[in-house]
Design a protein around this motif. Sequence first.
Motif, PDB file in Angstrom:
ATOM      1  N   LEU A  12       0.796  -1.230   0.000  1.00  0.00           N
ATOM      2  CA  LEU A  12       0.000   0.000   0.000  1.00  0.00           C
ATOM      3  C   LEU A  12       0.827   1.278   0.000  1.00  0.00           C
ATOM      4  O   LEU A  12       0.420   2.271  -0.611  1.00  0.00           O
ATOM      5  CB  LEU A  12      -0.971  -0.006   1.178  1.00  0.00           C
ATOM      6  CG  LEU A  12      -1.954  -1.178   1.219  1.00  0.00           C
ATOM      7  CD1 LEU A  12      -2.847  -1.084   2.440  1.00  0.00           C
ATOM      8  CD2 LEU A  12      -2.777  -1.227  -0.054  1.00  0.00           C
ATOM      9  N   CYS A  13       1.929   1.283   0.709  1.00  0.00           N
ATOM     10  CA  CYS A  13       2.833   2.453   0.703  1.00  0.00           C
ATOM     11  C   CYS A  13       4.234   1.966   1.092  1.00  0.00           C
ATOM     12  O   CYS A  13       4.632   2.075   2.240  1.00  0.00           O
ATOM     13  CB  CYS A  13       2.329   3.586   1.593  1.00  0.00           C
ATOM     14  SG  CYS A  13       2.040   3.191   3.317  1.00  0.00           S
ATOM     15  N   VAL A  36      -3.238   6.045  -0.439  1.00  0.00           N
ATOM     16  CA  VAL A  36      -2.969   4.796   0.258  1.00  0.00           C
ATOM     17  C   VAL A  36      -4.286   4.018   0.243  1.00  0.00           C
ATOM     18  O   VAL A  36      -5.207   4.343   0.980  1.00  0.00           O
ATOM     19  CB  VAL A  36      -2.476   5.033   1.704  1.00  0.00           C
ATOM     20  CG1 VAL A  36      -2.238   3.703   2.408  1.00  0.00           C
ATOM     21  CG2 VAL A  36      -1.210   5.882   1.698  1.00  0.00           C
ATOM     22  N   GLU A  37      -4.371   3.023  -0.621  1.00  0.00           N
ATOM     23  CA  GLU A  37      -5.626   2.317  -0.867  1.00  0.00           C
ATOM     24  C   GLU A  37      -5.916   1.259   0.188  1.00  0.00           C
ATOM     25  O   GLU A  37      -6.026   0.074  -0.094  1.00  0.00           O
ATOM     26  CB  GLU A  37      -5.605   1.699  -2.264  1.00  0.00           C
ATOM     27  CG  GLU A  37      -5.572   2.729  -3.372  1.00  0.00           C
ATOM     28  CD  GLU A  37      -6.822   3.613  -3.405  1.00  0.00           C
ATOM     29  OE1 GLU A  37      -7.920   3.111  -3.166  1.00  0.00           O
ATOM     30  OE2 GLU A  37      -6.659   4.823  -3.668  1.00  0.00           O
ATOM     31  N   ILE A  38      -6.091   1.719   1.418  1.00  0.00           N
ATOM     32  CA  ILE A  38      -6.440   0.824   2.507  1.00  0.00           C
ATOM     33  C   ILE A  38      -7.814   0.220   2.215  1.00  0.00           C
ATOM     34  O   ILE A  38      -8.712   0.898   1.739  1.00  0.00           O
ATOM     35  CB  ILE A  38      -6.406   1.569   3.862  1.00  0.00           C
ATOM     36  CG1 ILE A  38      -6.531   0.596   5.011  1.00  0.00           C
ATOM     37  CG2 ILE A  38      -7.450   2.664   3.932  1.00  0.00           C
ATOM     38  CD1 ILE A  38      -6.206   1.202   6.362  1.00  0.00           C
TER      39      ILE A  38
END
Length: 112
Positions: A12-13, A36-38
Amino acid sequence: MTQVIFLPHDELCPDGMVVEVEPGVTLCDAALAQGVEIEHACEKSCACTTCHVVVREGFDSLEEADELEEDMLDKAWGLEPESRLSCQAVVGDQDLVVEIPKYTINQVSENH
């Protein structure tokens, strides 16, 4: 503005991220706003555990989790005493350090 440090997460990061966040914004919304595609399979309605995070620093500055969040957290993978659902954890005026766990429990993940 409050500083939120997202620790490195392989997918994600990878390099981690430091963001400035207005108090009153959830950790999930702060992450998503910065790319950040949580995961948030329940659309941030506190009905799953895919947005589970661990607040490594600043945990005590957050309002306490309500009973519904506590019940959901009991189902989260890798639960720790400083765990929160990022869709429910609202940033205050104290800086935070947040870890996104390596795994989530999402039985209907669309991205896998």
